[in-house]
Design an enzyme around this catalytic site. Structure first.
Site, PDB file in Angstrom:
ATOM      1  N   LYS A   1     -29.739   9.609 -55.552  1.00  0.00           N
ATOM      2  CA  LYS A   1     -28.518   8.988 -56.450  1.00  0.00           C
ATOM      3  C   LYS A   1     -28.994   8.789 -58.031  1.00  0.00           C
ATOM      4  O   LYS A   1     -30.185   9.216 -58.371  1.00  0.00           O
ATOM      5  CB  LYS A   1     -28.403   7.343 -56.255  1.00  0.00           C
ATOM      6  CG  LYS A   1     -28.097   6.847 -54.937  1.00  0.00           C
ATOM      7  CD  LYS A   1     -28.012   5.400 -54.633  1.00  0.00           C
ATOM      8  CE  LYS A   1     -27.441   4.807 -53.393  1.00  0.00           C
ATOM      9  NZ  LYS A   1     -25.985   5.196 -53.247  1.00  0.00           N
TER      10      LYS A   1
ATOM     11  N   ARG B   1     -24.298   4.270 -41.948  1.00  0.00           N
ATOM     12  CA  ARG B   1     -23.466   4.463 -40.868  1.00  0.00           C
ATOM     13  C   ARG B   1     -24.524   4.866 -39.819  1.00  0.00           C
ATOM     14  O   ARG B   1     -24.296   4.753 -38.674  1.00  0.00           O
ATOM     15  CB  ARG B   1     -22.405   5.462 -41.043  1.00  0.00           C
ATOM     16  CG  ARG B   1     -22.686   6.653 -41.630  1.00  0.00           C
ATOM     17  CD  ARG B   1     -21.594   7.337 -42.175  1.00  0.00           C
ATOM     18  NE  ARG B   1     -21.169   6.814 -43.464  1.00  0.00           N
ATOM     19  CZ  ARG B   1     -20.239   7.050 -44.363  1.00  0.00           C
ATOM     20  NH1 ARG B   1     -19.408   8.032 -43.966  1.00  0.00           N
ATOM     21  NH2 ARG B   1     -20.080   6.744 -45.511  1.00  0.00           N
TER      22      ARG B   1
END
Length: 461
Positions: A238, A312
């Protein structure tokens, strides 16, 4: 009792007088000359989040006037703890028990302060709270929200997987639950390969936290919470600005712990299970990579399109385990996608479920308790975006659109079609302060879900 509430009625408690905006003129006309003159001298109007501190003849605080839209105006009372001086207050209104509880809930949510690293020495104002069941529920709800906020606000250095496990352990001890953990390489031995892969690069071993509570004969309710204690993005790193708030990426875990506390404190007739896959998505020589293919507990192979779509991956193993027990309902909470925030903004949590009946009931209860949620579609044609040429499924779509939907469709692949399941994609953070909702970690949809669970599993309570 929480510090923001007072347990007994004190005749010296300062009255809080709620007045509807559309009836202010009539109310003012009934007041004595001193109050009318004070309101005129201060230029008081009922606009906005209006309140007026009204003095007595000796200069002490005689009453607090607050403007409301209606007797169900929960958030009007959220401004008070930060704007009235220390002391004990009471609601001065001929309201029902439920309406008084709503006001107390707004007060309690507005009284929150995160003081782990900086103590506030000023005494806190307190609101007199009754001893009826509605007032007890107010305390339990406020305490649950405080737990969520505290966990999310805590920096990652003090909120790694082991710390989440400690928080779950405290709940188990307090309410007679049982806590089990699967830690580190044991995850591989026990067939949780996706959780292990995401967390293995961290100095803090990944783990699956498993809390159970309740009687075996009651309906099974399983809560699953994303516990990414810090998300660097992994090798798909990120940017600095996007990493700044990633201590909140365990917000889903915080939500299920807060909800579990509320369920246990209320003694709802469910057999509760809480599953939290807890990891740090770190960068290291053994970090999982874009292009890798991971195994999963369900047996589906997963091609990694992006290592920053890690939540996820840990959820899919936990959901597969949750489904093994064939519970009546599975609910997961996760700070899963920026796409959900683009669709709904940061203050409206979205949810997905294949059940129209569950969705309709959730929306109705959410509106009733002033904790709004919004259903998003499990649009099956988008499942094609998760196809892989070398594995059963990819963890993310290369398309820049519909990211919240494709993430939900990925999770759905790990939940049996006949299982009732709800997935919440939440922000878990307030970017701005609002009445009763300070800036920082936030419980979003928790009270709505609790109201739905209560209505479904304990309708006579």
């Amino acid at each position: 009792m929480l510090a923001c509430f007072a347990p007994h009625l004190d005749q010296r408690a300062i009255p809080i007088i709620p007045v509807r905006r559309d009836s202010f003129d009539a109310w003012r006309a009934r007041q004595g000359a001193e109050r009318r003159n004070w309101l005129a001298a201060t230029g008081f109007t009922m606009a906005g989040e209006a309140l007026c501190l009204m003095p007595s003849a000796d200069g002490s605080l005689d009453a607090v006037l607050i403007s409301i839209d209606s007797q169900d105006d929960l958030w009007a009372f959220g401004v008070l703890p930060a704007r009235v001086p220390p002391g004990t207050y009471r609601l001065d209104a001929e309201w029902s028990i439920i309406q008084r509880a709503q006001a107390a809930l707004g007060w309690g949510l507005g009284a929150y302060r995160f003081q782990r690293y900086r103590k506030l020495d000023q005494p806190q104002p307190r609101l007199v709270l009754g001893e009826d069941p509605a007032s007890r529920l107010v305390q339990e709800q406020v305490a649950a929200v405080y737990l969520v906020r505290d966990l999310v606000n805590t920096p990652a250095a003090d909120m790694m997987p082991q710390h989440l496990a400690q928080a779950a352990g405290r709940l188990a001890e307090s309410f007679g639950g049982r806590l089990n953990e699967i830690v580190g390489d044991e995850l591989l031995a026990r067939n949780y390969p996706a959780i292990h892969a995401v967390g293995r690069a961290s100095a803090h071993p990944p783990r699956l936290i498993d809390l159970t509570w309740g009687h075996s004969e009651h309906p099974k309710l399983t809560l699953v919470g994303k516990g990414v204690c810090f998300d660097s993005g992994g090798l798909d790193l990120k940017s600095a600005s996007n990493m700044r708030l990633m201590k909140k990426d365990m917000g889903g875990a915080a939500h299920v712990l807060g909800l579990a506390q509320l369920i246990m404190a209320s003694n709802l007739p469910v057999r509760l299970r809480v599953l939290i896959p807890a990891v740090e998505n770190a960068v290291g020589g053994n970090a999982f990579r874009p292009g890798d293919v991971l195994n999963s507990r369900k047996g589906l192979t997963i091609e990694i399109d992006n290592t920053d779509a890690e939540g996820r991956l840990i959820l899919c193993d936990a959901l597969a385990e949750a489904a093994n027990e064939d519970p009546a309902l599975i609910i997961d909470f996760a700070t899963l996608t920026g796409a959900a925030r683009i669709a709904l903004g940061t203050e409206m949590p979205g949810f997905f479920t294949p059940s129209d009946n569950v969705a309709s009931a959730l929306v109705q209860t959410a509106a009733h308790v002033h904790d709004p949620v919004w259903r998003l579609p499990l649009h099956a044609p988008y499942r094609q975006q998760l196809e892989s040429e070398i594995a059963d499924i990819a963890n993310a779509s290369p398309e820049p659109y519909g990211g919240a939907i494709t993430a939900a469709l990925f999770l759905q692949a790990f939940v049996p079609a006949d299982c009732e399941w709800v997935h919440f994609d939440i922000m878990a953070w307030n970017n701005r302060a609002r009445p009763g909702r300070p800036k920082g970690g936030e419980a979003m949809g928790l009270r709505a879900v609790y109201a739905y669970i209560s209505q479904r599993f304990a309708p006579s309570a």
